[in-house]
Design a protein around this motif. Structure first.
Motif, PDB file in Angstrom:
ATOM      1  N   SER A 124       0.675  -1.060   0.068  1.00  0.00           N
ATOM      2  CA  SER A 124       0.053   0.026  -0.058  1.00  0.00           C
ATOM      3  C   SER A 124       0.917   1.365  -0.165  1.00  0.00           C
ATOM      4  CB  SER A 124      -0.972  -0.013   1.338  1.00  0.00           C
ATOM      5  OG  SER A 124      -1.631  -1.203   1.387  1.00  0.00           O
ATOM      6  N   MET A 125       2.023   1.307   0.599  1.00  0.00           N
ATOM      7  CA  MET A 125       2.553   2.464   1.059  1.00  0.00           C
ATOM      8  C   MET A 125       3.528   2.591  -0.490  1.00  0.00           C
ATOM      9  SD  MET A 125       2.391   3.647   3.954  1.00  0.00           S
ATOM     10  CE  MET A 125       2.320   3.203   5.677  1.00  0.00           C
ATOM     11  N   ILE A 126       4.016   1.518  -1.199  1.00  0.00           N
ATOM     12  CA  ILE A 126       4.621   1.869  -2.427  1.00  0.00           C
ATOM     13  C   ILE A 126       3.677   2.551  -3.477  1.00  0.00           C
ATOM     14  CG2 ILE A 126       5.489   0.454  -4.534  1.00  0.00           C
ATOM     15  CD1 ILE A 126       7.141  -1.450  -2.161  1.00  0.00           C
ATOM     16  N   GLN A 127       2.220   1.984  -3.364  1.00  0.00           N
ATOM     17  CA  GLN A 127       1.268   2.400  -4.204  1.00  0.00           C
ATOM     18  C   GLN A 127       1.101   4.015  -4.212  1.00  0.00           C
ATOM     19  OE1 GLN A 127      -2.117   0.214  -5.490  1.00  0.00           O
ATOM     20  NE2 GLN A 127      -1.218  -1.546  -4.356  1.00  0.00           N
ATOM     21  N   VAL A 128       0.980   4.218  -2.674  1.00  0.00           N
ATOM     22  CA  VAL A 128       0.882   5.780  -2.450  1.00  0.00           C
ATOM     23  C   VAL A 128       1.945   6.540  -2.807  1.00  0.00           C
ATOM     24  CG1 VAL A 128       0.586   7.355  -0.392  1.00  0.00           C
ATOM     25  CG2 VAL A 128      -0.965   5.342  -0.435  1.00  0.00           C
TER      26      VAL A 128
ATOM     27  N   GLY B  86     -12.225   6.563   6.377  1.00  0.00           N
ATOM     28  CA  GLY B  86     -12.844   7.218   5.554  1.00  0.00           C
ATOM     29  C   GLY B  86     -12.929   8.655   5.464  1.00  0.00           C
ATOM     30  N   LYS B  87     -11.767   9.052   5.987  1.00  0.00           N
ATOM     31  CA  LYS B  87     -11.685  10.902   5.845  1.00  0.00           C
ATOM     32  C   LYS B  87     -11.205  11.172   4.445  1.00  0.00           C
ATOM     33  CE  LYS B  87      -9.915  10.752  10.613  1.00  0.00           C
ATOM     34  NZ  LYS B  87      -8.666  10.704  11.499  1.00  0.00           N
ATOM     35  N   ILE B  88     -10.289  10.559   3.875  1.00  0.00           N
ATOM     36  CA  ILE B  88     -10.304  11.028   2.284  1.00  0.00           C
ATOM     37  C   ILE B  88     -10.529   9.771   1.380  1.00  0.00           C
ATOM     38  CG2 ILE B  88      -8.374  12.239   3.502  1.00  0.00           C
ATOM     39  CD1 ILE B  88      -6.375  10.029   2.247  1.00  0.00           C
ATOM     40  N   GLU B  89     -10.770   9.926   0.252  1.00  0.00           N
ATOM     41  CA  GLU B  89     -11.153   9.327  -0.972  1.00  0.00           C
ATOM     42  C   GLU B  89     -10.402   8.140  -1.045  1.00  0.00           C
ATOM     43  OE1 GLU B  89     -12.573   9.506  -5.609  1.00  0.00           O
ATOM     44  OE2 GLU B  89     -11.630  11.298  -4.791  1.00  0.00           O
ATOM     45  N   ASP B  90     -10.722   7.169  -1.182  1.00  0.00           N
ATOM     46  CA  ASP B  90     -10.109   5.917  -1.688  1.00  0.00           C
ATOM     47  C   ASP B  90      -9.866   5.636  -3.065  1.00  0.00           C
ATOM     48  OD1 ASP B  90      -8.964   3.329  -1.778  1.00  0.00           O
ATOM     49  OD2 ASP B  90     -10.771   2.236  -1.244  1.00  0.00           O
ATOM     50  N   SER B  91      -8.815   6.373  -3.592  1.00  0.00           N
ATOM     51  CA  SER B  91      -8.799   6.111  -5.090  1.00  0.00           C
ATOM     52  C   SER B  91      -8.063   4.927  -5.586  1.00  0.00           C
ATOM     53  CB  SER B  91      -7.846   7.490  -5.557  1.00  0.00           C
ATOM     54  OG  SER B  91      -6.768   7.443  -5.127  1.00  0.00           O
ATOM     55  N   PHE B  92      -7.696   4.140  -4.692  1.00  0.00           N
ATOM     56  CA  PHE B  92      -7.069   2.901  -5.016  1.00  0.00           C
ATOM     57  C   PHE B  92      -8.029   1.654  -5.041  1.00  0.00           C
ATOM     58  CE2 PHE B  92      -3.887   5.554  -3.068  1.00  0.00           C
ATOM     59  CZ  PHE B  92      -2.854   5.592  -3.697  1.00  0.00           C
ATOM     60  N   ASP B  93      -9.124   2.043  -4.548  1.00  0.00           N
ATOM     61  CA  ASP B  93     -10.313   0.713  -4.536  1.00  0.00           C
ATOM     62  C   ASP B  93      -9.813  -0.260  -3.529  1.00  0.00           C
ATOM     63  OD1 ASP B  93     -12.859  -0.236  -5.098  1.00  0.00           O
ATOM     64  OD2 ASP B  93     -12.185  -1.430  -6.530  1.00  0.00           O
ATOM     65  N   TRP B  94      -9.342  -0.032  -2.295  1.00  0.00           N
ATOM     66  CA  TRP B  94      -8.913  -0.843  -1.334  1.00  0.00           C
ATOM     67  C   TRP B  94      -9.921  -1.284  -0.229  1.00  0.00           C
ATOM     68  CZ3 TRP B  94      -3.727   2.357  -0.287  1.00  0.00           C
ATOM     69  CH2 TRP B  94      -2.935   1.942  -1.098  1.00  0.00           C
ATOM     70  N   THR B  95     -10.920  -0.442  -0.098  1.00  0.00           N
ATOM     71  CA  THR B  95     -11.535  -0.721   1.193  1.00  0.00           C
ATOM     72  C   THR B  95     -13.173  -1.483   0.739  1.00  0.00           C
ATOM     73  OG1 THR B  95     -12.540   1.571   0.784  1.00  0.00           O
ATOM     74  CG2 THR B  95     -10.699   1.381   2.404  1.00  0.00           C
TER      75      THR B  95
END
Length: 354
Positions: free
Chosen positions: A262-266, A342-351
């Motif tokens: 996840s960190m690498i993708q961010v 849920g504070k910021i948009e999940d643009s990675f479709d992880w949740t």
């Protein structure tokens, strides 16, 4: 849809106070159980009241260590919804561990469905105080009654859940870690990339030494040359050197962390250079001496990110970023926890919202 039987508890437990949670001390009212029998396969999926497991003394888990596990979390978002973070990735990794330990693969869709139903049954156990979450522990154990050395013919897949307190009570405090010189955690070809109990048992000695010297974690080097950085006791490790974030490449002896991925993708999404490659402890020390070692941090499910404020190698103590959290570490922590709560948009479709 899988037919999962649900037996509700008749004696709900009292929930602990939010400030008493800690990690792994309390367990929710229910658990999921699935049996495996050779010739039948995985069968009898059920959610039952949390209870002790009864096993024969000759159950193979006790003697030959055939076990795998996972760790993930459920969160209550700022708008009051329950959310899971990348559970599909956990069940994929569980099956990779199963393959290495000669344990039959589970149906990942059944596991995900079971998890969703279990969280729904025990939704009230997800704590709502800032930074808290419901830790989820899926695991598989060999249960055949046999002392012969061979893969078990019977298993149990169980999911238990534990409300967990905020990892950082007074903000993110960088940790001190030391490089282990005497022992090794894993070698290529061994079980290092599987999430199996034996890896953690063999790492306890290094952790004991670190504790004795006032360090919170051990940084493991490779088992062959004792030169290349692998991972920290319960986390993957990252170094920011001259603007580029470097993390050891997955080589067969390093756990493929889901938080690591996840960190690498961010980082990539933010345009920050990131490399997965071999990195020697000598390169880290050299970067420290020439002033280019800007940040060091570990990543894992429990803490999300643990900035490293001091790194000890041989007799040298290296202070990283004046013992404070770095800019990239803070950004990664804010981004990942922002998505998880849920504070910021999940643009990675992880949740997955329940």
């Amino acid at each position: 849809m899988h037919n999962i039987k649900i037996e509700q508890t008749s004696q709900p437990k009292e929930k602990p106070a939010p400030d008493q949670l800690g990690f792994g001390h309390y367990f929710s009212d229910h658990m999921f159980v699935l049996d495996y029998t050779e010739g039948i396969g995985w069968h009898d999926p059920r959610i039952i009241p949390y209870q002790p497991i009864s096993l024969d003394p000759s159950a193979m888990i006790f003697h030959y260590g055939q076990s795998v596990f996972e760790g993930l979390k459920a969160y209550i978002t700022v708008d009051g919804e329950a959310l899971l973070f990348r559970p599909d990735a956990n069940f994929k990794r569980l099956n990779r561990s199963n393959e290495r330990l000669c344990i039959p693969a589970i149906d990942e869709q059944l596991a995900l469905e079971a998890l969703k139903q279990l969280v729904a049954v025990d939704r009230e156990w997800i704590p709502t105080a800032p930074g808290t979450s419901l830790y989820i522990r899926p695991f598989i154990i060999a249960t055949e009654e046999n002392l012969g050395v061979h893969p078990s013919k019977k298993y149990q897949f169980i999911i238990i859940m534990s409300p967990s307190g905020s990892y950082y009570k007074e903000g993110i405090n960088p940790v001190k870690i030391m490089v282990e010189q005497q022992f090794v955690r894993a070698v290529k070809g061994g079980t290092g990339e599987a999430k199996t109990g034996g890896n953690y048992a063999s790492a306890l000695k290094g952790q004991e030494i670190a504790d004795r010297e006032g360090y919170s974690q051990t940084l493991w080097l490779d088992g062959k040359e004792n030169r290349y950085v692998e991972e920290v006791g319960s986390m993957n490790i990252f170094f920011k050197i001259a603007g580029t974030v470097v993390t050891p490449e997955l080589n067969g002896s390093i756990l493929p962390g889901i938080t690591r991925d996840s960190m690498i993708q961010v980082l990539k999404s933010k345009g920050i250079p990131v490399e997965e490659r071999r990195i020697s402890i000598d390169e880290v020390v050299e970067a420290y001496h020439n002033g280019t070692l800007e940040e060091v941090f570990g990543t894992g499910t429990a803490a999300v990110i643990s900035p490293v404020g001091e790194l000890k190698y041989l007799d040298e103590k290296m202070s990283i970023n004046k013992g404070e959290i770095g800019e990239v570490s803070q950004m990664l922590y804010d981004t990942l926890t922002g998505i998880q709560y849920g504070k910021i948009e999940d643009s990675f479709d992880w949740t997955i919202r329940l």
